[in-house]
Design a protein around this motif. Structure first.
Motif, PDB file in Angstrom:
ATOM      1  N   TRP A 194       0.827  -1.222   0.000  1.00  0.00           N
ATOM      2  CA  TRP A 194       0.000   0.000   0.000  1.00  0.00           C
ATOM      3  C   TRP A 194       0.856   1.266   0.000  1.00  0.00           C
ATOM      4  O   TRP A 194       0.620   2.207  -0.763  1.00  0.00           O
ATOM      5  CB  TRP A 194      -0.954  -0.019   1.210  1.00  0.00           C
ATOM      6  CG  TRP A 194      -1.991   1.052   1.138  1.00  0.00           C
ATOM      7  CD1 TRP A 194      -2.095   2.141   1.936  1.00  0.00           C
ATOM      8  CD2 TRP A 194      -3.067   1.132   0.190  1.00  0.00           C
ATOM      9  NE1 TRP A 194      -3.169   2.899   1.563  1.00  0.00           N
ATOM     10  CE2 TRP A 194      -3.783   2.311   0.500  1.00  0.00           C
ATOM     11  CE3 TRP A 194      -3.493   0.340  -0.869  1.00  0.00           C
ATOM     12  CZ2 TRP A 194      -4.905   2.708  -0.227  1.00  0.00           C
ATOM     13  CZ3 TRP A 194      -4.610   0.736  -1.601  1.00  0.00           C
ATOM     14  CH2 TRP A 194      -5.302   1.907  -1.273  1.00  0.00           C
ATOM     15  N   ILE A 195       1.864   1.310   0.848  1.00  0.00           N
ATOM     16  CA  ILE A 195       2.682   2.545   0.911  1.00  0.00           C
ATOM     17  C   ILE A 195       3.544   2.683  -0.345  1.00  0.00           C
ATOM     18  O   ILE A 195       3.802   3.800  -0.813  1.00  0.00           O
ATOM     19  CB  ILE A 195       3.537   2.633   2.200  1.00  0.00           C
ATOM     20  CG1 ILE A 195       4.043   4.069   2.389  1.00  0.00           C
ATOM     21  CG2 ILE A 195       4.679   1.627   2.207  1.00  0.00           C
ATOM     22  CD1 ILE A 195       4.592   4.404   3.726  1.00  0.00           C
ATOM     23  N   ARG A 197       2.612   1.829  -3.311  1.00  0.00           N
ATOM     24  CA  ARG A 197       1.717   2.346  -4.347  1.00  0.00           C
ATOM     25  C   ARG A 197       1.462   3.843  -4.175  1.00  0.00           C
ATOM     26  O   ARG A 197       1.403   4.595  -5.133  1.00  0.00           O
ATOM     27  CB  ARG A 197       0.389   1.580  -4.291  1.00  0.00           C
ATOM     28  CG  ARG A 197      -0.531   1.895  -5.438  1.00  0.00           C
ATOM     29  CD  ARG A 197      -1.863   1.182  -5.292  1.00  0.00           C
ATOM     30  NE  ARG A 197      -1.754  -0.264  -5.304  1.00  0.00           N
ATOM     31  CZ  ARG A 197      -2.796  -1.091  -5.142  1.00  0.00           C
ATOM     32  NH1 ARG A 197      -4.007  -0.593  -4.953  1.00  0.00           N
ATOM     33  NH2 ARG A 197      -2.635  -2.390  -5.155  1.00  0.00           N
ATOM     34  N   HIS A 198       1.298   4.284  -2.928  1.00  0.00           N
ATOM     35  CA  HIS A 198       0.869   5.667  -2.708  1.00  0.00           C
ATOM     36  C   HIS A 198       2.000   6.648  -2.461  1.00  0.00           C
ATOM     37  O   HIS A 198       1.877   7.840  -2.723  1.00  0.00           O
ATOM     38  CB  HIS A 198      -0.132   5.727  -1.546  1.00  0.00           C
ATOM     39  CG  HIS A 198      -1.458   5.180  -1.951  1.00  0.00           C
ATOM     40  ND1 HIS A 198      -2.433   5.946  -2.524  1.00  0.00           N
ATOM     41  CD2 HIS A 198      -1.918   3.913  -1.940  1.00  0.00           C
ATOM     42  CE1 HIS A 198      -3.464   5.181  -2.831  1.00  0.00           C
ATOM     43  NE2 HIS A 198      -3.176   3.941  -2.490  1.00  0.00           N
ATOM     44  N   LYS A 199       3.109   6.165  -1.912  1.00  0.00           N
ATOM     45  CA  LYS A 199       4.199   7.077  -1.543  1.00  0.00           C
ATOM     46  C   LYS A 199       5.514   6.705  -2.210  1.00  0.00           C
ATOM     47  O   LYS A 199       6.507   7.405  -2.013  1.00  0.00           O
ATOM     48  CB  LYS A 199       4.409   7.041  -0.018  1.00  0.00           C
ATOM     49  CG  LYS A 199       3.198   7.472   0.803  1.00  0.00           C
ATOM     50  CD  LYS A 199       3.323   8.932   1.140  1.00  0.00           C
ATOM     51  CE  LYS A 199       2.226   9.365   2.079  1.00  0.00           C
ATOM     52  NZ  LYS A 199       2.097  10.818   2.103  1.00  0.00           N
ATOM     53  N   TRP A 209       3.290   6.920   8.810  1.00  0.00           N
ATOM     54  CA  TRP A 209       2.148   7.301   7.955  1.00  0.00           C
ATOM     55  C   TRP A 209       0.849   6.725   8.516  1.00  0.00           C
ATOM     56  O   TRP A 209      -0.165   7.431   8.602  1.00  0.00           O
ATOM     57  CB  TRP A 209       2.390   6.821   6.509  1.00  0.00           C
ATOM     58  CG  TRP A 209       1.408   7.376   5.515  1.00  0.00           C
ATOM     59  CD1 TRP A 209       0.883   8.628   5.503  1.00  0.00           C
ATOM     60  CD2 TRP A 209       0.829   6.671   4.412  1.00  0.00           C
ATOM     61  NE1 TRP A 209       0.021   8.771   4.446  1.00  0.00           N
ATOM     62  CE2 TRP A 209      -0.033   7.590   3.759  1.00  0.00           C
ATOM     63  CE3 TRP A 209       0.958   5.375   3.904  1.00  0.00           C
ATOM     64  CZ2 TRP A 209      -0.777   7.231   2.622  1.00  0.00           C
ATOM     65  CZ3 TRP A 209       0.233   5.025   2.767  1.00  0.00           C
ATOM     66  CH2 TRP A 209      -0.616   5.945   2.148  1.00  0.00           C
ATOM     67  N   ASP A 248      -6.872  -5.559  -3.301  1.00  0.00           N
ATOM     68  CA  ASP A 248      -7.694  -4.707  -4.166  1.00  0.00           C
ATOM     69  C   ASP A 248      -9.139  -5.195  -4.229  1.00  0.00           C
ATOM     70  O   ASP A 248     -10.069  -4.380  -4.238  1.00  0.00           O
ATOM     71  CB  ASP A 248      -7.083  -4.638  -5.574  1.00  0.00           C
ATOM     72  CG  ASP A 248      -5.819  -3.792  -5.580  1.00  0.00           C
ATOM     73  OD1 ASP A 248      -5.648  -2.976  -4.644  1.00  0.00           O
ATOM     74  OD2 ASP A 248      -4.990  -3.962  -6.493  1.00  0.00           O
ATOM     75  N   ARG A 258      -9.694   7.420   2.594  1.00  0.00           N
ATOM     76  CA  ARG A 258      -8.396   8.088   2.444  1.00  0.00           C
ATOM     77  C   ARG A 258      -7.270   7.052   2.536  1.00  0.00           C
ATOM     78  O   ARG A 258      -7.348   6.094   3.312  1.00  0.00           O
ATOM     79  CB  ARG A 258      -8.198   9.121   3.554  1.00  0.00           C
ATOM     80  CG  ARG A 258      -9.204  10.281   3.518  1.00  0.00           C
ATOM     81  CD  ARG A 258      -8.800  11.374   4.505  1.00  0.00           C
ATOM     82  NE  ARG A 258      -8.400  10.824   5.808  1.00  0.00           N
ATOM     83  CZ  ARG A 258      -7.692  11.500   6.700  1.00  0.00           C
ATOM     84  NH1 ARG A 258      -7.295  12.747   6.452  1.00  0.00           N
ATOM     85  NH2 ARG A 258      -7.372  10.960   7.869  1.00  0.00           N
ATOM     86  N   ALA A 259      -6.197   7.305   1.755  1.00  0.00           N
ATOM     87  CA  ALA A 259      -5.092   6.320   1.688  1.00  0.00           C
ATOM     88  C   ALA A 259      -4.469   6.099   3.065  1.00  0.00           C
ATOM     89  O   ALA A 259      -4.128   4.969   3.425  1.00  0.00           O
ATOM     90  CB  ALA A 259      -4.042   6.796   0.693  1.00  0.00           C
ATOM     91  N   GLU A 260      -4.308   7.171   3.866  1.00  0.00           N
ATOM     92  CA  GLU A 260      -3.673   6.990   5.181  1.00  0.00           C
ATOM     93  C   GLU A 260      -4.577   6.212   6.139  1.00  0.00           C
ATOM     94  O   GLU A 260      -4.092   5.505   7.028  1.00  0.00           O
ATOM     95  CB  GLU A 260      -3.238   8.333   5.799  1.00  0.00           C
ATOM     96  CG  GLU A 260      -4.344   9.354   6.011  1.00  0.00           C
ATOM     97  CD  GLU A 260      -4.519  10.280   4.800  1.00  0.00           C
ATOM     98  OE1 GLU A 260      -4.453   9.789   3.654  1.00  0.00           O
ATOM     99  OE2 GLU A 260      -4.746  11.483   5.013  1.00  0.00           O
TER     100      GLU A 260
END
Ligand SMILES: Nc1ncnc2c1ncn2[C@@H]1O[C@H](COP(=O)(O)OP(=O)(O)OP(=O)(O)O)[C@@H](O)[C@H]1O
Ligand SMILES: CC(=O)N[C@H]1[C@@H]2OC[C@@H](O2)[C@@H](O)[C@@H]1O[C@H](C)C(=O)O
Length: 363
Positions: A194-195, A197-199, A209, A248, A258-260
């Motif tokens: 997940w991180i 992908r987003h960060k 995070w 997914d 929200r992603a966080e």
């Protein structure tokens, strides 16, 4: 001296941890430790080899040779740091890299080229620790509970060791001397995905995070509905089940979250699934090893789930840094092979009996 090397490269696919250990007179004295990161291209290839893809046989063999070169570099560091020579070491216990784990089909595959490693380092190599347990009807995993009992068991106390790597597994070291344990589910594998992908980060350093997020209502229950969590032991799992597509599919109804907040909820998933596995056993203490021990948010959530009566701390409290425990366990497994003693625990893996684990590639 009775020197053995343990090399562990796990489901996080980040690199190899190694330790050089003296098992003289039943004690375990770590002489040196080393970590060698995998190059990004090898990480990507090992990730791709987790699932069916074209030309797998050749690609796996090439990756295995690269791994052996990296393992040999780790061995060289361990020798240099402890001022030892290859002739001083009885054997290297090397886990290899799990690319498929299907005990229900009668196999588990840790890719590696142990013959090349023996050639490169001039030390006996013990490899393929899991297959014999699977051949005897076991899960072939987790294997570390036997080592945990030998190294960290304490008479009259029930201790739990929780290894939070890519996948999380527990060792239940009961006060009567019996041992249980199984894979509880995802450790860092989903959080990392997940991180990244987003960060673009490899992992959520210290859980920073996740700490900015809140639990997404309904999501934790949806994740915990995965049947694996309710299966009775013996059981083991891996990236075969807990991969990005699994995540997914379950996130689809939560597209506006929200992603966080999802990051925090995934951190909770690891903590809650571990706590549910640990809580019924009335432990005196929980010791965490693996990279998850460096995630303060995860450690806090695990402590909160278990309640203040059970102290959660890292294996530093037992004198072994969390990132060395698994490599130490594979040094111990090599030592057991050296003594021609069994390495598995039927109470954990479900095998028909105790077996000597591993295959020898003489130097
Ligand atoms: N400082 C840190 N903060 C948060 N997480 C961390 C930190 N350091 C390591 N980790 C997590 O630990 C993971 C590596 O853990 P470890 O080396 O124990 O896994 P592994 O041995 O590959 O896995 P397994 O035990 O499943 O075989 C990293 O991918 C990351 O998610
Ligand atoms: C098949 C496989 O590689 N399993 C690993 C994985 O990583 C953690 C968990 O899943 C555990 O079952 C095991 O590793 C540890 C070292 C073990 O065998 O005890």
């Amino acid at each position: 001296m009775s020197l053995y090397i343990g090399l562990m490269s796990g489901t996080s696919l980040d690199g190899v941890d190694g330790v050089l250990v003296d098992f003289w007179a039943g004690a375990a004295r770590t002489m040196s430790a080393a970590y060698v990161e995998f190059p990004q291209a090898l990480r990507d290839e090992l990730m791709a080899l987790q699932a069916p893809s074209p030309n797998e046989i050749e690609r796996e063999a090439v990756a295995a040779n690269q791994l052996a070169e990296i393992y040999a570099g780790c061995v060289a560091q361990l020798l240099a740091k402890s001022d030892m020579k290859s002739a001083d070491v009885r054997a290297v216990g090397v886990h290899g890299q799990t690319i498929r784990h299907r005990p229900e089909l009668g196999f588990t595959r840790q890719t590696n080229n142990p013959a090349l490693l023996a050639e490169l380092c001039g030390i006996d190599v013990i490899a393929d620790f899991r297959s014999r347990d699977v051949a005897a009807g076991g899960q072939g995993a987790p294997l570390v509970p036997a080592a945990h009992m030998a190294l960290f068991g304490k008479e009259g106390k029930t201790r739990v060791l929780a290894n939070i790597g890519g996948i999380a597994n527990i060792s239940l070291l009961h006060k009567d001397g019996s041992v249980g344990g199984y894979d509880t589910g995802p450790g860092n594998v989903l959080m990392n995905a997940w991180i990244t992908r987003h960060k673009g980060a490899e992992y959520d350093d210290n859980g920073a995070w996740a700490a900015t997020g809140q639990e997404v209502p309904g999501l934790l229950a949806a994740l915990l509905a995965e049947p694996y969590f309710a299966l009775p032991a013996p059981k083991s799992t891996g990236r075969d089940l807990f991969h990005a597509d699994w995540l997914d599919a379950r996130l689809a109804p939560f597209a506006s979250a929200r992603a966080e907040d999802i990051m925090f909820t995934l951190t909770r998933l690891t903590a809650v699934s571990l706590a549910r596995a640990i809580a019924p056993h009335g432990s005196d203490a929980v010791y965490v090893c693996g990279g998850g021990a460096y995630n303060a948010t995860l450690m806090r959530e695990l402590q909160a789930e278990l309640g203040e009566a059970v102290k959660v701390q890292s294996t530093d409290a037992l004198g072994v840094p969390p990132n060395r425990v698994e490599a130490l366990a594979f040094a111990w497994l090599a030592y057991r092979f050296g003594e021609r003693q069994p390495g598995n625990l039927p109470s954990v893996t479900g095998a028909r009996g105790e077996r000597i684990l591993g295959a020898l590639y003489p130097r």
